[in-house]
Design a protein around this motif. Structure first.
Motif, PDB file in Angstrom:
ATOM      1  N   LYS A  24       6.152   4.533  34.095  1.00  8.89           N
ATOM      2  CA  LYS A  24       7.131   5.316  33.344  1.00  8.89           C
ATOM      3  C   LYS A  24       7.181   6.756  33.844  1.00  8.89           C
ATOM      4  O   LYS A  24       8.260   7.353  33.937  1.00  8.89           O
ATOM      5  CB  LYS A  24       6.792   5.274  31.856  1.00  8.89           C
ATOM      6  N   THR A  27       9.148   6.734  37.023  1.00  6.20           N
ATOM      7  CA  THR A  27      10.576   6.608  36.747  1.00  6.20           C
ATOM      8  C   THR A  27      11.161   7.950  36.316  1.00  6.20           C
ATOM      9  O   THR A  27      12.251   8.341  36.747  1.00  6.20           O
ATOM     10  CB  THR A  27      10.830   5.548  35.658  1.00  6.20           C
ATOM     11  N   ARG A  28      10.419   8.674  35.464  1.00  6.22           N
ATOM     12  CA  ARG A  28      10.893   9.988  35.027  1.00  6.22           C
ATOM     13  C   ARG A  28      11.007  10.954  36.209  1.00  6.22           C
ATOM     14  O   ARG A  28      11.995  11.669  36.355  1.00  6.22           O
ATOM     15  CB  ARG A  28       9.939  10.560  33.982  1.00  6.22           C
ATOM     16  N   ARG A  30      11.399  10.099  39.338  1.00  4.49           N
ATOM     17  CA  ARG A  30      12.488   9.631  40.205  1.00  4.49           C
ATOM     18  C   ARG A  30      13.835  10.080  39.663  1.00  4.49           C
ATOM     19  O   ARG A  30      14.721  10.496  40.427  1.00  4.49           O
ATOM     20  CB  ARG A  30      12.443   8.108  40.332  1.00  4.49           C
ATOM     21  N   ASP A  31      14.019  10.022  38.352  1.00  4.90           N
ATOM     22  CA  ASP A  31      15.262  10.504  37.750  1.00  4.90           C
ATOM     23  C   ASP A  31      15.454  11.997  38.012  1.00  4.90           C
ATOM     24  O   ASP A  31      16.563  12.450  38.296  1.00  4.90           O
ATOM     25  CB  ASP A  31      15.265  10.245  36.240  1.00  4.90           C
ATOM     26  N   GLU A  32      14.366  12.757  37.920  1.00  7.69           N
ATOM     27  CA  GLU A  32      14.442  14.188  38.185  1.00  7.69           C
ATOM     28  C   GLU A  32      14.775  14.454  39.645  1.00  7.69           C
ATOM     29  O   GLU A  32      15.591  15.322  39.973  1.00  7.69           O
ATOM     30  CB  GLU A  32      13.111  14.849  37.820  1.00  7.69           C
ATOM     31  N   SER A  34      16.448  12.463  41.628  1.00 12.06           N
ATOM     32  CA  SER A  34      17.848  12.089  41.827  1.00 12.06           C
ATOM     33  C   SER A  34      18.775  13.188  41.332  1.00 12.06           C
ATOM     34  O   SER A  34      19.811  13.478  41.958  1.00 12.06           O
ATOM     35  CB  SER A  34      18.146  10.774  41.098  1.00 12.06           C
ATOM     36  N   ARG A  35      18.411  13.809  40.207  1.00 10.94           N
ATOM     37  CA  ARG A  35      19.224  14.908  39.693  1.00 10.94           C
ATOM     38  C   ARG A  35      19.222  16.083  40.673  1.00 10.94           C
ATOM     39  O   ARG A  35      20.272  16.660  40.978  1.00 10.94           O
ATOM     40  CB  ARG A  35      18.693  15.365  38.337  1.00 10.94           C
ATOM     41  N   GLU A  36      18.045  16.421  41.201  1.00 11.51           N
ATOM     42  CA  GLU A  36      17.967  17.517  42.163  1.00 11.51           C
ATOM     43  C   GLU A  36      18.721  17.189  43.445  1.00 11.51           C
ATOM     44  O   GLU A  36      19.322  18.081  44.066  1.00 11.51           O
ATOM     45  CB  GLU A  36      16.499  17.819  42.477  1.00 11.51           C
ATOM     46  N   ARG A  37      18.708  15.934  43.845  1.00 14.02           N
ATOM     47  CA  ARG A  37      19.465  15.521  45.026  1.00 14.02           C
ATOM     48  C   ARG A  37      20.952  15.782  44.822  1.00 14.02           C
ATOM     49  O   ARG A  37      21.641  16.281  45.712  1.00 14.02           O
ATOM     50  CB  ARG A  37      19.214  14.043  45.326  1.00 14.02           C
ATOM     51  N   ARG A  38      21.455  15.431  43.652  1.00 15.61           N
ATOM     52  CA  ARG A  38      22.880  15.638  43.372  1.00 15.61           C
ATOM     53  C   ARG A  38      23.244  17.128  43.318  1.00 15.61           C
ATOM     54  O   ARG A  38      24.409  17.490  43.504  1.00 15.61           O
ATOM     55  CB  ARG A  38      23.261  14.962  42.054  1.00 15.61           C
TER      56      ARG A  38
END
Length: 235
Positions: A24, A27-28, A30-32, A34-38
């Motif tokens: 978990k 996953t958290r 990875r979400d962060e 992905s947000r920074e990538r965008r």
């Protein structure tokens, strides 16, 4: 059977719950990520690129089709090769089924190689691929995105790859994935990833990672030594 701990069901559940907490957290994170990538800055693509496709010459803008987002898989296939890279073919085996899902989120997916279109179409037919695959033969696109290399750069013993100078041997091709956004007549390059950055974009790898033996590559000369063209397994 391998020398592996064998425990009771209750002990197994307890161990699995402890590991679930780590999953978990991953996953958290990875979400962060992905947000920074965008949120990374973009660069304006001013150069004109032209490809050869099934319907003739197509510009980079035309590869978007009716969508505002484009993902390009830089498929290793040099003009003088008889078949495309087996590793890239492994990744491309993931493409056909996901296209409608990507298109539903305003994304086009296209593979680009430097080999002539006739060679690409021959391999696509043999492998049952229907995704869009275009030729950049005679165009600088894969050179500019640092996945193809000129004889001059190879003669120096190193080339720019994965955002640094690396020794890549004698191969004129390396894999990569790039993302673009189109706003009217303007195109922007938002992201490119190379090397191990491609791992997360291969579904088969993630299934292997949850298998008891994982990818089972430790004893191989190099990690992907086992990978073959899909039709070669049948032989």
């Amino acid at each position: 059977m391998t020398n592996h701990p064998i425990v009771s069901h209750d002990e197994w559940i307890a161990a699995r719950q402890r590991f679930l907490a780590k999953e978990k957290e991953f996953t958290r994170l990875r979400d962060e990520l992905s947000r920074e990538r965008r949120e990374l800055p973009w660069e304006h693509v001013k150069k004109q690129y032209v490809f050869e496709g099934a319907h003739g010459r197509e510009t980079l803008a035309e590869l978007f089709g009716k969508h505002s987002q484009l993902i390009v898989y830089h498929f290793m296939y040099a003009p003088d090769w008889d078949i495309g890279c087996r590793g890239c073919s492994f990744w491309a085996d993931n493409f056909n089924g996901i296209l409608p899902h990507l298109e539903a989120r305003d994304v086009s997916l296209v593979a680009v190689s430097r080999a002539p279109l006739a060679k690409l179409r021959t391999q696509a037919q043999r492998f049952g691929w229907t995704f869009k695959w275009v030729s950049a033969v005679g165009d600088d696109f894969n050179l500019d995105y640092n996945v193809s290399f000129s004889p001059e750069s190879l003669s120096r013993g190193a080339a720019l790859y994965n955002y640094g100078t690396q020794k890549i041997g004698n191969s004129t091709e390396m894999p990569g994935i790039s993302a673009f956004f189109k706003d009217g007549d303007q195109i922007f390059h938002s992201y490119s990833t190379y090397s191990r950055g491609l791992d997360m974009l291969n579904a088969a790898y993630h299934y292997l990672d949850i298998a008891p033996k994982g990818r089972d590559e430790d004893g191989l000369p190099f990690p992907m030594e086992w990978v073959k063209h899909r039709i070669a397994y049948e032989g």
